[in-house]
Design a protein around this motif. Structure first.
Motif, PDB file in Angstrom:
ATOM      1  N   ASP A 171      38.094  35.806  28.627  1.00 12.60           N
ATOM      2  CA  ASP A 171      38.063  37.154  28.065  1.00 12.60           C
ATOM      3  C   ASP A 171      37.608  37.118  26.613  1.00 12.60           C
ATOM      4  O   ASP A 171      36.747  37.898  26.196  1.00 12.60           O
ATOM      5  CB  ASP A 171      39.450  37.784  28.185  1.00 12.60           C
ATOM      6  N   ARG A 172      38.180  36.223  25.817  1.00 13.59           N
ATOM      7  CA  ARG A 172      37.817  36.110  24.405  1.00 13.59           C
ATOM      8  C   ARG A 172      36.375  35.646  24.250  1.00 13.59           C
ATOM      9  O   ARG A 172      35.637  36.151  23.411  1.00 13.59           O
ATOM     10  CB  ARG A 172      38.770  35.134  23.708  1.00 13.59           C
ATOM     11  N   GLU A 214      41.836  37.635  33.799  1.00 10.80           N
ATOM     12  CA  GLU A 214      40.543  37.338  33.192  1.00 10.80           C
ATOM     13  C   GLU A 214      39.523  36.794  34.179  1.00 10.80           C
ATOM     14  O   GLU A 214      38.402  36.476  33.808  1.00 10.80           O
ATOM     15  CB  GLU A 214      40.725  36.330  32.054  1.00 10.80           C
ATOM     16  N   ARG A 215      39.896  36.685  35.418  1.00  6.13           N
ATOM     17  CA  ARG A 215      39.041  35.996  36.392  1.00  6.13           C
ATOM     18  C   ARG A 215      38.211  36.972  37.211  1.00  6.13           C
ATOM     19  O   ARG A 215      38.673  38.051  37.583  1.00  6.13           O
ATOM     20  CB  ARG A 215      39.934  35.178  37.324  1.00  6.13           C
ATOM     21  N   SER A 216      36.959  36.582  37.487  1.00  5.06           N
ATOM     22  CA  SER A 216      36.153  37.313  38.450  1.00  5.06           C
ATOM     23  C   SER A 216      36.183  36.562  39.768  1.00  5.06           C
ATOM     24  O   SER A 216      36.005  35.345  39.809  1.00  5.06           O
ATOM     25  CB  SER A 216      34.704  37.444  37.970  1.00  5.06           C
ATOM     26  N   TYR A 217      36.370  37.300  40.862  1.00  7.81           N
ATOM     27  CA  TYR A 217      36.384  36.722  42.200  1.00  7.81           C
ATOM     28  C   TYR A 217      35.082  37.006  42.949  1.00  7.81           C
ATOM     29  O   TYR A 217      34.994  36.785  44.149  1.00  7.81           O
ATOM     30  CB  TYR A 217      37.562  37.282  42.991  1.00  7.81           C
ATOM     31  N   TYR A 234      49.859  42.029  41.666  1.00  6.96           N
ATOM     32  CA  TYR A 234      50.605  41.353  40.610  1.00  6.96           C
ATOM     33  C   TYR A 234      49.569  40.661  39.740  1.00  6.96           C
ATOM     34  O   TYR A 234      48.872  39.759  40.195  1.00  6.96           O
ATOM     35  CB  TYR A 234      51.592  40.326  41.159  1.00  6.96           C
ATOM     36  N   ARG A 235      49.424  41.084  38.479  1.00  7.72           N
ATOM     37  CA  ARG A 235      48.408  40.534  37.588  1.00  7.72           C
ATOM     38  C   ARG A 235      49.032  39.491  36.669  1.00  7.72           C
ATOM     39  O   ARG A 235      50.070  39.739  36.048  1.00  7.72           O
ATOM     40  CB  ARG A 235      47.760  41.637  36.746  1.00  7.72           C
ATOM     41  N   LYS A 236      48.374  38.344  36.584  1.00  7.82           N
ATOM     42  CA  LYS A 236      48.873  37.228  35.787  1.00  7.82           C
ATOM     43  C   LYS A 236      47.993  37.018  34.565  1.00  7.82           C
ATOM     44  O   LYS A 236      46.783  36.884  34.678  1.00  7.82           O
ATOM     45  CB  LYS A 236      48.901  35.943  36.635  1.00  7.82           C
ATOM     46  N   ASP A 237      48.607  36.992  33.378  1.00  8.48           N
ATOM     47  CA  ASP A 237      47.906  36.662  32.143  1.00  8.48           C
ATOM     48  C   ASP A 237      48.202  35.212  31.767  1.00  8.48           C
ATOM     49  O   ASP A 237      49.076  34.564  32.336  1.00  8.48           O
ATOM     50  CB  ASP A 237      48.371  37.572  30.997  1.00  8.48           C
ATOM     51  N   GLY A 238      47.489  34.725  30.748  1.00  8.02           N
ATOM     52  CA  GLY A 238      47.808  33.419  30.197  1.00  8.02           C
ATOM     53  C   GLY A 238      47.006  32.290  30.812  1.00  8.02           C
ATOM     54  O   GLY A 238      46.146  32.496  31.669  1.00  8.02           O
ATOM     55  N   SER A 239      47.298  31.069  30.338  1.00  7.71           N
ATOM     56  CA  SER A 239      46.562  29.888  30.781  1.00  7.71           C
ATOM     57  C   SER A 239      47.265  29.207  31.947  1.00  7.71           C
ATOM     58  O   SER A 239      48.383  29.544  32.311  1.00  7.71           O
ATOM     59  CB  SER A 239      46.428  28.901  29.618  1.00  7.71           C
TER      60      SER A 239
END
Length: 274
Positions: free
Chosen positions: A64-65, A139-142, A159-164
């Motif tokens: 994203d960044r 941040e992911r495209s599928y 359910y959306r997951k953020d982070g590494s």
């Protein structure tokens, strides 16, 4: 004396001019190591070493960044991106650096009788299972088809997951039945199953969805400038020469489960024949 001085100055100017042309073009590339793939790193380094005319400066950043930065002209390229319609509107893409067996839909092993489910489409899956919660990484495209589907799903099904380090965490959530289904690559699921030494009955279950492509790929993406066009042309020229080498295939097979080797080789051979 003056004639010698003039002659020496001309030689110096010529040498300086030649040196200026020899200076490598600087390209700033973003890379997210938390979603890095060893195969991609090996292919990238192999091609990089064949391009001395470029000085590739890498900086770590989330996807994203990185995408926000290149749009603001802070940096030129991003490594290991899936090509989709939205990104293609403002980015140029290289040829694939690495291939993956295409995304599968995986269900929690605690769901009842998931082995019997076969779906003609993703729309049919969610229509028949309106209470299943899908885990997605923010941040992911599928890919275009799945991205578009996710946008249409009601909030209660997401359910959306953020982070590494999302892959490991999402796998753990699926196994623990905290989410019901997940889109993931077979090699990723096989890796985490093996790493956690999961018994077969505790492993995520692949659901058959006939419309999903057998292979996906990761690429370098760059904003459109004269420098990046030249860079991608040169990068692609060297990259294509790797495709037919045994090394290219070995770099893929060495980092996926042996149980998936035949499937991957078959899908790759079909891709090359088209």
């Amino acid at each position: 004396m003056s004639r010698c001085l003039s002659h020496c100055m001309l030689i110096a100017a010529f040498l300086l001019s030649g040196a200026a042309y020899a200076v490598p073009t600087k390209i700033k590339i973003y890379h997210n190591p938390s979603v890095g793939v060893q195969t991609e790193a090996l292919v990238f380094e192999a091609v990089r070493n064949l391009l001395p005319q470029y000085s590739l400066f890498e900086e770590e950043a989330s996807v994203d960044r990185a995408l926000k930065n290149v749009q603001q002209k802070d940096g030129l390229c991003v490594r290991n991106l899936l090509k989709n319609k939205e990104r293609s509107e403002y980015l140029l893409f290289s040829e694939p650096l690495t291939y993956f067996l295409g995304l599968n839909v995986y269900a929690s092993p605690k769901l009842i009788d998931t082995q019997t489910h076969t779906f003609a489409s993703l729309q049919e899956l969610f229509a028949k299972q309106p209470n299943w919660v899908l885990g997605v990484e923010k941040e992911r495209s599928y890919g275009d088809a799945i991205d578009n589907l996710i946008r249409t799903l009601p909030a209660k099904q997401l359910y959306r997951k953020d982070g590494s380090e999302n892959e490991a965490q999402m796998h753990a959530m699926l196994v623990a039945n905290r989410i019901d289904i997940l889109f993931e690559y077979p090699s990723v699921i096989a890796y985490h199953n093996s790493f956690k030494a999961l018994l077969r009955e505790n492993q995520p279950i692949a659901l058959a969805v006939t419309e999903i492509s057998p292979l996906a790929s990761g690429r370098i993406a760059c904003i459109d400038t004269p420098e990046t066009r030249a860079f991608l042309d040169d990068f692609n020229t060297q990259l294509k020469q790797l495709y037919n080498t045994s090394q290219f295939m070995e770099w893929h097979l060495n980092y996926i489960s042996p149980s998936l080797h035949a499937q991957f080789q078959h899908a790759f051979s079909l891709l090359k024949s088209n």
